[in-house]
Scaffold this motif. Sequence first.
Motif, PDB file in Angstrom:
ATOM      1  N   GLY A   9      12.644 -21.203  38.922  1.00  0.00           N
ATOM      2  CA  GLY A   9      13.196 -20.955  37.698  1.00  0.00           C
ATOM      3  C   GLY A   9      14.507 -22.744  37.296  1.00  0.00           C
ATOM      4  N   THR A  10      15.820 -22.358  36.259  1.00  0.00           N
ATOM      5  CA  THR A  10      16.738 -23.123  36.249  1.00  0.00           C
ATOM      6  C   THR A  10      17.740 -23.221  37.695  1.00  0.00           C
ATOM      7  N   MET A  11      17.464 -22.484  37.795  1.00  0.00           N
ATOM      8  CA  MET A  11      18.632 -22.675  39.382  1.00  0.00           C
ATOM      9  C   MET A  11      17.189 -23.244  40.361  1.00  0.00           C
ATOM     10  N   GLY A  12      16.141 -22.772  41.495  1.00  0.00           N
ATOM     11  CA  GLY A  12      15.904 -22.819  42.021  1.00  0.00           C
ATOM     12  C   GLY A  12      15.594 -24.329  41.946  1.00  0.00           C
ATOM     13  N   ARG A  13      14.707 -24.782  40.524  1.00  0.00           N
ATOM     14  CA  ARG A  13      14.332 -26.065  40.431  1.00  0.00           C
ATOM     15  C   ARG A  13      15.690 -27.534  40.987  1.00  0.00           C
ATOM     16  N   GLU A  69       6.528 -19.072  43.966  1.00  0.00           N
ATOM     17  CA  GLU A  69       6.356 -18.399  42.413  1.00  0.00           C
ATOM     18  C   GLU A  69       5.549 -17.196  42.615  1.00  0.00           C
ATOM     19  N   THR A  70       5.489 -17.201  41.810  1.00  0.00           N
ATOM     20  CA  THR A  70       4.754 -15.485  41.012  1.00  0.00           C
ATOM     21  C   THR A  70       3.361 -16.614  40.226  1.00  0.00           C
ATOM     22  N   GLU A  71       3.450 -17.024  40.050  1.00  0.00           N
ATOM     23  CA  GLU A  71       2.469 -17.239  38.887  1.00  0.00           C
ATOM     24  C   GLU A  71       1.686 -18.247  38.424  1.00  0.00           C
ATOM     25  N   GLU A 118      17.367 -17.583  48.092  1.00  0.00           N
ATOM     26  CA  GLU A 118      16.600 -16.997  47.585  1.00  0.00           C
ATOM     27  C   GLU A 118      16.845 -17.252  45.742  1.00  0.00           C
ATOM     28  N   ALA A 119      16.497 -17.711  44.827  1.00  0.00           N
ATOM     29  CA  ALA A 119      16.356 -17.991  43.329  1.00  0.00           C
ATOM     30  C   ALA A 119      15.491 -17.194  42.188  1.00  0.00           C
ATOM     31  N   VAL A 120      15.619 -16.125  42.305  1.00  0.00           N
ATOM     32  CA  VAL A 120      14.540 -14.893  41.442  1.00  0.00           C
ATOM     33  C   VAL A 120      15.327 -14.504  40.023  1.00  0.00           C
ATOM     34  N   PHE A 121      15.137 -13.733  39.991  1.00  0.00           N
ATOM     35  CA  PHE A 121      15.487 -12.916  38.612  1.00  0.00           C
ATOM     36  C   PHE A 121      17.241 -11.943  39.235  1.00  0.00           C
TER      37      PHE A 121
HETATM   38  P1  NAI Z   1      15.733 -18.023  35.367  1.00  0.00           P
HETATM   39  O1  NAI Z   1      14.467 -16.765  35.055  1.00  0.00           O
HETATM   40  O2  NAI Z   1      15.125 -18.822  35.383  1.00  0.00           O
HETATM   41  O3  NAI Z   1      14.376 -18.203  36.772  1.00  0.00           O
HETATM   42  C1  NAI Z   1      14.185 -17.180  38.167  1.00  0.00           C
HETATM   43  C2  NAI Z   1      12.227 -17.746  38.900  1.00  0.00           C
HETATM   44  O4  NAI Z   1      12.280 -16.621  39.979  1.00  0.00           O
HETATM   45  C3  NAI Z   1      11.565 -17.697  37.874  1.00  0.00           C
HETATM   46  O5  NAI Z   1      11.002 -18.645  37.665  1.00  0.00           O
HETATM   47  C4  NAI Z   1      10.457 -16.121  38.132  1.00  0.00           C
HETATM   48  O6  NAI Z   1       9.235 -16.529  38.038  1.00  0.00           O
HETATM   49  C5  NAI Z   1      10.591 -16.875  39.521  1.00  0.00           C
HETATM   50  N1  NAI Z   1      10.479 -14.983  40.322  1.00  0.00           N
HETATM   51  C6  NAI Z   1      11.164 -14.142  40.584  1.00  0.00           C
HETATM   52  N2  NAI Z   1      10.240 -13.531  41.122  1.00  0.00           N
HETATM   53  C7  NAI Z   1       9.795 -13.409  42.567  1.00  0.00           C
HETATM   54  C8  NAI Z   1       9.365 -13.546  43.322  1.00  0.00           C
HETATM   55  N3  NAI Z   1       8.896 -12.198  43.678  1.00  0.00           N
HETATM   56  N4  NAI Z   1       9.063 -15.030  43.976  1.00  0.00           N
HETATM   57  C9  NAI Z   1       8.940 -15.819  43.858  1.00  0.00           C
HETATM   58  N5  NAI Z   1       9.138 -16.330  42.465  1.00  0.00           N
HETATM   59  C10 NAI Z   1       9.486 -15.533  41.536  1.00  0.00           C
HETATM   60  O7  NAI Z   1      16.935 -17.663  36.579  1.00  0.00           O
HETATM   61  P2  NAI Z   1      17.638 -18.358  37.201  1.00  0.00           P
HETATM   62  O8  NAI Z   1      19.010 -18.892  36.052  1.00  0.00           O
HETATM   63  O9  NAI Z   1      17.255 -19.944  37.991  1.00  0.00           O
HETATM   64  O10 NAI Z   1      18.425 -17.845  38.436  1.00  0.00           O
HETATM   65  C11 NAI Z   1      18.146 -17.159  39.364  1.00  0.00           C
HETATM   66  C12 NAI Z   1      19.159 -16.453  39.821  1.00  0.00           C
HETATM   67  O11 NAI Z   1      19.898 -17.629  40.597  1.00  0.00           O
HETATM   68  C13 NAI Z   1      19.862 -15.400  39.954  1.00  0.00           C
HETATM   69  O12 NAI Z   1      19.875 -14.820  40.661  1.00  0.00           O
HETATM   70  C14 NAI Z   1      20.964 -16.090  39.160  1.00  0.00           C
HETATM   71  O13 NAI Z   1      21.401 -14.745  38.335  1.00  0.00           O
HETATM   72  C15 NAI Z   1      21.222 -17.215  39.871  1.00  0.00           C
HETATM   73  N6  NAI Z   1      22.010 -17.587  39.470  1.00  0.00           N
HETATM   74  C16 NAI Z   1      21.937 -18.411  37.846  1.00  0.00           C
HETATM   75  C17 NAI Z   1      22.679 -19.668  36.993  1.00  0.00           C
HETATM   76  C18 NAI Z   1      22.308 -19.885  36.014  1.00  0.00           C
HETATM   77  O14 NAI Z   1      23.212 -20.618  34.860  1.00  0.00           O
HETATM   78  N7  NAI Z   1      20.904 -20.014  35.064  1.00  0.00           N
HETATM   79  C19 NAI Z   1      23.680 -20.210  37.976  1.00  0.00           C
HETATM   80  C20 NAI Z   1      23.685 -19.851  38.975  1.00  0.00           C
HETATM   81  C21 NAI Z   1      23.673 -18.253  40.232  1.00  0.00           C
END
Ligand code: NAI
Length: 719
Positions: free
Chosen positions: A305-309, A326-328, A376-379
């Motif tokens: 997602g946003t962070m993983g990329r 990823e999951t899908e 790890e950077a899932v939800f």
């Molecule tokens: P996001 O919603 O953009 O991405 C999460 C991704 O994880 C989704 O693409 C989803 O399909 C995938 N995912 C879910 N379960 C999975 C699994 N079992 N295996 C593989 N992939 C899986 O979320 P985002 O924003 O990237 O946040 C990720 C983490 O980073 C969270 O813990 C968030 O709190 C943290 N974070 C977010 C920030 C932000 O500004 N967005 C900043 C710093 C940390």
Amino acid sequence: MARYELVKGSLALITLTNPPVNALSSAVRYGITEKIKRALGDPKVKAVVICGENERFCGGADIREFAAPMRGHSLVMLFDDIEAGEKPVIAAIEGVALGGGFELALACHYRIAHSKARLGLPEVTLGLLPAAGGTQRLPRLIGIPAALELITTGHHVSAQEALKLGMVDQITDENACKMAVEFALRAVAKPLSSRRISTLTMPCPPNLDALFEAVTMQVQKKARGVMAPLACIQAVRAAATLPYSKGMKRESELMASLFSSSQARALQYCFFAQRTAGKWTLPSGAQWSNIKPRDIRRAAVIGLGTMGRGIAVSLARVGISVIAVETEKKLLETGRQMVIGMLERDAKRRGVTASLYLLQFTLSLQDVKDVDIVIEAVFEDMSLKKRLFRDLSKVCRPSTLLYTNTSGLDVDALAGVTDRPHMVAGMHFFSPAHVMKLLEVICGPRSSSETIATAMSLGKRMGKVCVAVGNCPGFVGNRMVKTYTDQANFLLEEGATPEQVDGALEEFGFAMGVFRMSDLAGLDVGWRIRKESGLTGPDVDPKDPPHRRQGHRYSPIPDMLCEQGRMGQKTGCGWYVYEKPGGTEAKPDPLIQKLLEGYRVRYSIQPRKISSQELIERCLYVLANEGFRVLEDGIAVQPEDIDVIYLFGYGFPRHRGGPMFYANMVGLGRVLDRLEHYHHAHPDVPHLKPSQLLKKLVACGSPPIQKWKEHIKTMHSHL
Ligand code: NAI
């Protein structure tokens, strides 16, 4: 501090000897002055070459000496003597010629640079200006526009750029000092008059006023309220309009006004704080200097997602191979395209080939079994993360280190579900992760020193500014920011508008106010966290009234926005309205105005006019107050760590030093008084209650920030 040798029978070679960067300490200034006098006075010497030991010419002033007024030999007089001398003086620039180091080179008659050298006048970044003639000589040498650009931004340039601009006479891939010696022998016969930069006629463009006006506007827009770049412009203007001696006088007056300013103190504090922050220590005595990090070659990123990329890009950019999971299929493909696009753009910008061969994308967690680390950077969902960490323990080989990018969940709870709790820690990146410099490394109570050392060293390798912090909800940055956003929301309830609050914060120096920033980040991020912690959604205690949660004041307004689908820029509306979903031009929204008015009527809140002073005090003093609690609780070791987190992760204006330095500048006594005042007015907001540490520091006579550490009784450091 400066070595003198006679070479080839007629050349004086003066070598600056003050490792690591041959800074111009008072001893070095004395050394060069003496050696130049000797060279100019010795009839055997026909020319002089100045170079620096360890292949570094000179990194500039010794910043540690800035704490006191400049003593000892004046650089201005020394540089004037070098320039006015009747023997050619050649600067042999290897490594760096920065600040006073480059001013020294400008005083020489010729400059020969190694092709890998970097040159520049970065004084402005420390709240100062180049005050040893830099603002007067550089425009005479390379013209006003180019000099303004370099002096007002502090940007360094490569030797190739320097040659193009005319800052150096020659560049070489060989040893610059050897080259300069050869050059000096030939220069002996040449007249020097045209080589004295201070005597050159200024190349003045016809539209001088318009040029200075445009640069001033540009600087004011980019660095709102920052004094040093404006003073730099004035000094260059003096160079353009006054004779050299009068220009020098103006340069010195402007420097005097900056030297003792709070902004210069703040910027110099930031410089040192950044260096201090990387030097982590754990209560066990393990620290940056005695624990060897693991060498990381293969990493897995879970969740694209946003962070993983951004994390995948940051890893691949420094040569680490990445398996992204990823999951899908569709999500994997979207993520893959985004990562490749980001890496390609980044490589193009840096003029290198994108390291796409390092990337692998998969839907199977089994594929990560051989990696060195997992990030790890899932939800942000504890049960999902726990499930994943359990699976990772089964899949990964026993030596794989596991990190979570959670924004604030309990790192130790995740460690607890694995077969290797000591090999689990947090790596909290900031969005966008391939751009933002900050990395909070979260040390769980069971994280081993090697796990922390590896995260810190990997972060550094990715170009991040890393700060080691303890494990508590929100860690340092997000724990503190909650108190700040809460205050901003309360201020809306009491009568302010989002644009008023943002206006005050932007005037203070933030690039973006709190509401504009939330719209950019997405309001759903905080909403999900509040739901997770039972502050909103089905888990709320039905006995709680809407503006009270878990015994304290709570503003449901952000939740109301999310319930209406107003998630910020991405949905085209949030606290502001945008031209389209994904738009960036924030406009005040009459619907928000109506929502606020309706809210106030419903809860019988009489709106009042709130001053900018109150907006700033409520938002920023509460932030510092939570910072004191973070120190008290042992979640951060020193105020510098908190400030670095805020400078690099939250856009706190650098010329204010960070929330803790700012509180120190305002005066701890005043911060305490105002917090007491506001807490009295809002007793249901515990964050306004002055912290014990703040009270203790005030009782001890408000020691300077560098001494706070002595007063912080970290009975139980969480690092
Ligand atoms: P996001 O919603 O953009 O991405 C999460 C991704 O994880 C989704 O693409 C989803 O399909 C995938 N995912 C879910 N379960 C999975 C699994 N079992 N295996 C593989 N992939 C899986 O979320 P985002 O924003 O990237 O946040 C990720 C983490 O980073 C969270 O813990 C968030 O709190 C943290 N974070 C977010 C920030 C932000 O500004 N967005 C900043 C710093 C940390």
